[in-house]
Design a protein around this motif. Structure first.
Motif, PDB file in Angstrom:
ATOM      1  N   UNK A 112      93.347  50.703  -6.064  1.00  0.00           N
ATOM      2  CA  UNK A 112      94.827  50.621  -6.514  1.00  0.00           C
ATOM      3  C   UNK A 112      94.883  50.201  -8.082  1.00  0.00           C
ATOM      4  N   UNK A 113      94.000  49.596  -8.573  1.00  0.00           N
ATOM      5  CA  UNK A 113      93.829  49.545 -10.160  1.00  0.00           C
ATOM      6  C   UNK A 113      93.500  50.708 -10.840  1.00  0.00           C
ATOM      7  N   UNK A 114      92.852  51.570 -10.257  1.00  0.00           N
ATOM      8  CA  UNK A 114      92.192  52.730 -10.781  1.00  0.00           C
ATOM      9  C   UNK A 114      93.088  53.939 -10.866  1.00  0.00           C
ATOM     10  N   UNK A 115      93.843  54.011  -9.551  1.00  0.00           N
ATOM     11  CA  UNK A 115      94.765  55.324  -9.152  1.00  0.00           C
ATOM     12  C   UNK A 115      96.159  55.036  -8.942  1.00  0.00           C
ATOM     13  N   UNK A 116      96.398  54.117  -8.305  1.00  0.00           N
ATOM     14  CA  UNK A 116      97.857  53.729  -7.871  1.00  0.00           C
ATOM     15  C   UNK A 116      98.797  52.819  -8.885  1.00  0.00           C
ATOM     16  N   UNK A 117      98.123  51.905  -9.524  1.00  0.00           N
ATOM     17  CA  UNK A 117      98.938  51.039 -10.351  1.00  0.00           C
ATOM     18  C   UNK A 117      99.855  51.906 -11.472  1.00  0.00           C
ATOM     19  N   UNK A 118     100.677  51.647 -11.591  1.00  0.00           N
ATOM     20  CA  UNK A 118     101.775  52.373 -12.568  1.00  0.00           C
ATOM     21  C   UNK A 118     101.186  52.445 -14.039  1.00  0.00           C
ATOM     22  N   UNK A 119     100.237  51.648 -14.743  1.00  0.00           N
ATOM     23  CA  UNK A 119      99.757  51.826 -15.828  1.00  0.00           C
ATOM     24  C   UNK A 119      98.000  51.892 -15.464  1.00  0.00           C
ATOM     25  N   UNK A 120      97.585  52.569 -14.564  1.00  0.00           N
ATOM     26  CA  UNK A 120      96.140  52.753 -14.195  1.00  0.00           C
ATOM     27  C   UNK A 120      95.831  53.963 -14.930  1.00  0.00           C
ATOM     28  N   UNK A 121      94.487  53.829 -15.299  1.00  0.00           N
ATOM     29  CA  UNK A 121      93.683  54.756 -16.063  1.00  0.00           C
ATOM     30  C   UNK A 121      93.733  56.350 -15.747  1.00  0.00           C
ATOM     31  N   UNK A 122      93.504  56.579 -14.380  1.00  0.00           N
ATOM     32  CA  UNK A 122      93.784  57.569 -13.658  1.00  0.00           C
ATOM     33  C   UNK A 122      94.688  57.644 -12.565  1.00  0.00           C
ATOM     34  N   UNK A 123      95.880  57.646 -12.901  1.00  0.00           N
ATOM     35  CA  UNK A 123      97.129  57.485 -12.254  1.00  0.00           C
ATOM     36  C   UNK A 123      97.389  58.635 -11.491  1.00  0.00           C
ATOM     37  N   UNK A 124      97.467  58.537 -10.247  1.00  0.00           N
ATOM     38  CA  UNK A 124      97.911  60.028  -9.324  1.00  0.00           C
ATOM     39  C   UNK A 124      99.581  59.868  -9.146  1.00  0.00           C
TER      40      UNK A 124
END
Length: 184
Positions: A112-124
């Motif tokens: 969630x923190x890496x991909x989903x969260x709005x401010x994620x570093x690798x946001x999908x």
């Protein structure tokens, strides 16, 4: 200079001999039957069309299963600045294979923190509704909490990235290498 094996005179003699040879006559009915069997035969080269052309290329599923194609696809996505899609998909596959219920919580939070969260570093690229469902499911994570987002990303790669990859130099050179190394 080497001498010619056949002169014009000899060719005419051969041609005259061939005319004297009797050939069996084919009836129109026989020719039509042969044409139908040739057309219906799958190996007949003229049958290759846009309908069967897609079978020559691997599907998205095959790309993800084969290590060589997966590595090439991943580097292609990196060149297009969209490698977060394949990384998210692979992370979800790893998450689904988690056997311990204790590990589900921290792995789900990490994804969630890496991909989903709005401010994620690798946001999908998923819509707000999918994000909210995932956020709610993190309270009691299950193996299927990322399924909808994973399916969305898979379809995005299948429709958008994969066709471009199949026409890229990376794929074509890999395909050429695999077809020429059969004799080694």
């Amino acid at each position: 200079m080497p001498k010619l094996l056949f002169s014009k005179i000899r060719l005419y003699k051969i041609k005259d001999l061939m005319e004297n040879v009797k050939r069996p006559r084919r009836r129109k009915k026989d020719i039509q039957c042969r044409m139908v069997t040739k057309i219906n035969d799958e190996t007949y080269p003229s049958n290759l069309s846009w309908q069967t052309d897609h079978k020559l290329h691997p599907t998205m599923e095959k790309l993800l299963r084969d290590k060589k194609y997966l590595a090439a696809f991943r580097s292609f996505l990196q060149s297009e600045f969209s490698e977060e899609n394949i990384e998210f998909w692979l992370s979800c596959e790893d998450f689904k294979s988690t056997a311990s219920p204790d590990d589900l919580g921290w792995k789900a939070e990490e994804i969630y923190r890496k991909f989903i969260q709005p401010t994620a570093c690798r946001e999908i690229n998923v819509d707000h509704h999918i994000r909210e469902k995932i956020k709610k499911s993190l309270e009691k994570p299950s193996l299927c909490c990322f399924d909808e987002a994973q399916k969305h990303v898979y379809l995005l790669m299948e429709r958008d990235s994969c066709p471009r990859f199949l026409h890229s130099d990376a794929y074509l050179s890999l395909k050429h290498k695999s077809s020429t190394l059969w004799y080694i």
